[in-house]
Design a protein around this motif. Structure first.
Motif, PDB file in Angstrom:
ATOM      1  N   GLY A 153       0.804  -1.210   0.000  1.00 10.83           N
ATOM      2  CA  GLY A 153       0.000   0.000   0.000  1.00 10.83           C
ATOM      3  C   GLY A 153       0.834   1.255   0.000  1.00 10.83           C
ATOM      4  N   SER A 154       2.029   1.197   0.594  1.00 11.50           N
ATOM      5  CA  SER A 154       2.883   2.384   0.642  1.00 11.50           C
ATOM      6  C   SER A 154       3.417   2.760  -0.732  1.00 11.50           C
ATOM      7  CB  SER A 154       4.069   2.138   1.597  1.00 11.50           C
ATOM      8  OG  SER A 154       4.928   1.140   1.073  1.00 11.50           O
ATOM      9  N   ARG A 155       3.428   1.809  -1.668  1.00 13.02           N
ATOM     10  CA  ARG A 155       3.964   2.088  -3.000  1.00 13.02           C
ATOM     11  C   ARG A 155       3.034   2.951  -3.845  1.00 13.02           C
ATOM     12  NH1 ARG A 155       6.789  -3.691  -4.774  1.00 13.02           N
ATOM     13  NH2 ARG A 155       8.144  -3.856  -2.947  1.00 13.02           N
ATOM     14  N   SER A 156       1.822   3.150  -3.373  1.00 14.25           N
ATOM     15  CA  SER A 156       0.877   3.971  -4.148  1.00 14.25           C
ATOM     16  C   SER A 156       0.924   5.421  -3.726  1.00 14.25           C
ATOM     17  CB  SER A 156      -0.541   3.443  -3.956  1.00 14.25           C
ATOM     18  OG  SER A 156      -0.949   3.622  -2.603  1.00 14.25           O
ATOM     19  N   LYS A 157       1.917   5.795  -2.916  1.00 11.92           N
ATOM     20  CA  LYS A 157       1.987   7.164  -2.408  1.00 11.92           C
ATOM     21  C   LYS A 157       2.090   8.178  -3.537  1.00 11.92           C
ATOM     22  CE  LYS A 157       4.745  10.212   0.500  1.00 11.92           C
ATOM     23  NZ  LYS A 157       5.932  10.338   1.378  1.00 11.92           N
ATOM     24  N   VAL A 158       2.910   7.888  -4.548  1.00 10.49           N
ATOM     25  CA  VAL A 158       3.087   8.822  -5.650  1.00 10.49           C
ATOM     26  C   VAL A 158       1.766   9.061  -6.366  1.00 10.49           C
ATOM     27  CG1 VAL A 158       4.236   9.210  -7.852  1.00 10.49           C
ATOM     28  CG2 VAL A 158       5.493   8.201  -5.944  1.00 10.49           C
ATOM     29  N   GLY A 159       1.040   7.973  -6.625  1.00 12.03           N
ATOM     30  CA  GLY A 159      -0.245   8.115  -7.302  1.00 12.03           C
ATOM     31  C   GLY A 159      -1.253   8.899  -6.489  1.00 12.03           C
ATOM     32  N   SER A 217       3.864   7.644   5.399  1.00 16.06           N
ATOM     33  CA  SER A 217       3.398   6.471   4.657  1.00 16.06           C
ATOM     34  C   SER A 217       2.356   5.690   5.439  1.00 16.06           C
ATOM     35  CB  SER A 217       4.588   5.565   4.331  1.00 16.06           C
ATOM     36  OG  SER A 217       4.150   4.375   3.720  1.00 16.06           O
ATOM     37  N   VAL A 218       2.513   5.623   6.756  1.00 11.63           N
ATOM     38  CA  VAL A 218       1.576   4.864   7.592  1.00 11.63           C
ATOM     39  C   VAL A 218       0.341   5.688   7.927  1.00 11.63           C
ATOM     40  CG1 VAL A 218       1.260   3.735   9.818  1.00 11.63           C
ATOM     41  CG2 VAL A 218       3.383   3.400   8.555  1.00 11.63           C
ATOM     42  N   LEU A 219       0.559   6.883   8.443  1.00  8.88           N
ATOM     43  CA  LEU A 219      -0.549   7.670   9.002  1.00  8.88           C
ATOM     44  C   LEU A 219      -1.472   8.234   7.935  1.00  8.88           C
ATOM     45  CD1 LEU A 219       1.402   9.546  11.814  1.00  8.88           C
ATOM     46  CD2 LEU A 219      -0.107   7.571  12.046  1.00  8.88           C
ATOM     47  N   GLU A 220      -0.965   8.475   6.732  1.00  8.70           N
ATOM     48  CA  GLU A 220      -1.830   9.036   5.696  1.00  8.70           C
ATOM     49  C   GLU A 220      -2.887   8.038   5.230  1.00  8.70           C
ATOM     50  OE1 GLU A 220       0.368  10.050   2.224  1.00  8.70           O
ATOM     51  OE2 GLU A 220       1.025   8.000   1.826  1.00  8.70           O
ATOM     52  N   ARG A 221      -2.700   6.755   5.533  1.00  7.34           N
ATOM     53  CA  ARG A 221      -3.652   5.737   5.089  1.00  7.34           C
ATOM     54  C   ARG A 221      -4.702   5.402   6.148  1.00  7.34           C
ATOM     55  NH1 ARG A 221       0.137   1.064   3.310  1.00  7.34           N
ATOM     56  NH2 ARG A 221       1.793   2.262   4.312  1.00  7.34           N
ATOM     57  N   LEU A 222      -4.517   5.929   7.354  1.00  7.43           N
ATOM     58  CA  LEU A 222      -5.493   5.692   8.418  1.00  7.43           C
ATOM     59  C   LEU A 222      -6.722   6.575   8.224  1.00  7.43           C
ATOM     60  CD1 LEU A 222      -3.182   5.595  11.573  1.00  7.43           C
ATOM     61  CD2 LEU A 222      -4.338   3.654  10.503  1.00  7.43           C
ATOM     62  N   PRO A 223      -7.833   6.239   8.893  1.00  8.00           N
ATOM     63  CA  PRO A 223      -8.961   7.169   8.905  1.00  8.00           C
ATOM     64  C   PRO A 223      -8.542   8.503   9.513  1.00  8.00           C
ATOM     65  CG  PRO A 223      -9.638   5.011   9.693  1.00  8.00           C
ATOM     66  CD  PRO A 223      -8.149   4.966   9.575  1.00  8.00           C
ATOM     67  N   ALA A 224      -9.282   9.544   9.223  1.00  5.59           N
ATOM     68  CA  ALA A 224      -8.989  10.862   9.785  1.00  5.59           C
ATOM     69  C   ALA A 224      -9.059  10.807  11.305  1.00  5.59           C
ATOM     70  CB  ALA A 224      -9.970  11.892   9.242  1.00  5.59           C
ATOM     71  N   ALA A 225      -8.377  11.746  11.950  1.00  2.85           N
ATOM     72  CA  ALA A 225      -8.379  11.784  13.412  1.00  2.85           C
ATOM     73  C   ALA A 225      -9.796  11.873  13.957  1.00  2.85           C
ATOM     74  CB  ALA A 225      -7.542  12.979  13.895  1.00  2.85           C
ATOM     75  N   ALA A 226     -10.651  12.657  13.305  1.00  4.06           N
ATOM     76  CA  ALA A 226     -12.038  12.786  13.759  1.00  4.06           C
ATOM     77  C   ALA A 226     -12.770  11.454  13.679  1.00  4.06           C
ATOM     78  CB  ALA A 226     -12.766  13.841  12.922  1.00  4.06           C
TER      79      ALA A 226
END
Length: 361
Positions: free
Chosen positions: A40-46, A252-261
């Protein structure tokens, strides 16, 4: 009599085999979850490119819609976003552990399938343990730990079956289940045996089962609360360009989690839903204590820490209703409350002597 004893011993052996088999499959599920996060981290650029092009595409789309409506641009009604915490940021949920990639999603589905298989073996181990001792399978810490882990995984799979966005819990859940079972079979293991006289009661099924279900649900809430603290700090740093920005790994990890809210709301709903059950657990324990020892409350260490845990979660729920304590302050209270639950289980059972000392270690 010897035949019955031999049959019980065989079932106890089968129970151990099922638990070890479940641990092996959980390990494979852990590796699959890791693969999901890695691919999943490899899709960061996209994802970054999509985020950058989306705002630019929006005005063009609006202009096209305006031209189609006679050359006059018509503004669309803005969507209403409900915030979980006053003052929280309007940030969409991340794409999940798979990062929106097909390969990551494939490994995620494999991980869930392996978790289901491991859970089935795990439940089989708990059931055969119950058959071998001919009672509820939570008379000591080994039995409580294995049942607790099975219920926690069961709740997670139930949420998935209800189409809830909770696959992000998979990796921390499987990791802690492996740690829990590893501790159970290596340190807490107790051979099949009958209960002390005080535990021979139908309240064992009621009181302890409620404690296990409550703890499993509170665990899921604690995981969401901990991730909320990390994700909230991540969003705060992104909102402050002049401040220190998150590192590549954290991003890479935190951007894929649900929002803090979303994490905050999930944790609150779990804790608020299970709090009445934890309250009933304490009441049921008091009724059982009166039947077993002739008093409802005796300030036994287990009773005291159960009450402390109740007070801690009550403070958390009250903080959620208080404007100045929402968000991170309330989240810290929630984590402290779960630490109280853990100490009530491990600390009191192992290090403190009392009427509830049935650890068997």
């Amino acid at each position: 009599m010897n035949i019955a004893a031999a049959a019980n011993e065989t079932m106890a052996h089968n129970s151990n085999l099922l638990v070890y088999s479940a641990m092996a499959i959980y390990t494979l599920a852990f590796l699959a979850h890791m693969a999901e996060w890695v691919f999943g981290s490899r899709s960061k650029v996209g994802r970054t490119a999509a985020a950058l092009t989306a705002p630019a595409a929006a005005p063009a789309a609006s202009a096209t819609q305006g031209a189609q409506r006679g050359g006059t641009a018509v503004l669309e009604r803005p969507k209403v976003i409900t915030k979980a915490v006053a003052g929280s940021r309007d940030v969409p949920d991340g794409p999940g552990a798979a990062g929106g990639t097909e390969k990551g999603d494939l490994y995620g589905r494999i991980a869930v399938s392996l978790t289901v298989l491991a859970w089935a073996l795990h439940v089989g181990g708990v059931v055969t343990r119950a058959l071998s001792v001919e009672r509820a399978p939570w008379g000591n810490m080994y039995e409580f730990s294995t049942t607790f882990a099975a219920v926690a995984v069961g709740l997670y799979l139930l949420l998935l079956a209800l189409k809830k966005n909770v696959r992000w819990i998979g990796l921390p859940l499987v990791t802690t289940v492996l740690l829990d079972l590893g501790l159970a079979v290596s340190v807490l293991y107790t051979a099949s045996d009958q209960l002390v006289p005080a535990l021979h009661s139908y309240w064992l099924w009621i009181h302890v089962s409620c404690a296990i279900i409550s703890g499993a649900a509170l665990y899921l809430g604690a995981v969401a609360t901990l991730l909320f603290l990390f994700r909230d700090r991540y969003e705060a740093r992104l909102a402050d360009p002049a401040g220190k920005q998150p590192g590549a790994f954290a991003t890479s990890v935190l951007e894929r989690l649900p929002a803090a809210a979303s994490l905050d709301k999930f944790a609150y709903r779990i804790n608020a839903t299970v709090f009445p059950l934890w309250t009933f657990t304490i009441i049921a324990g008091a009724i059982w204590a009166e039947a077993a020892w002739g008093r409802y409350w005796g300030w036994d260490p287990k009773e005291v820490w159960s009450f402390i845990t109740w007070v801690a979660y009550a403070c958390y729920l009250h903080a959620r209703a208080t404007a100045g304590w929402k968000g991170r302050k309330a989240a810290w209270l929630g984590l402290i409350a779960f630490v109280c639950y853990l100490f009530n289980y491990y600390g009191v059972n192992i290090f403190v002597t009392g009427l509830h000392s049935y650890a068997g270690v």
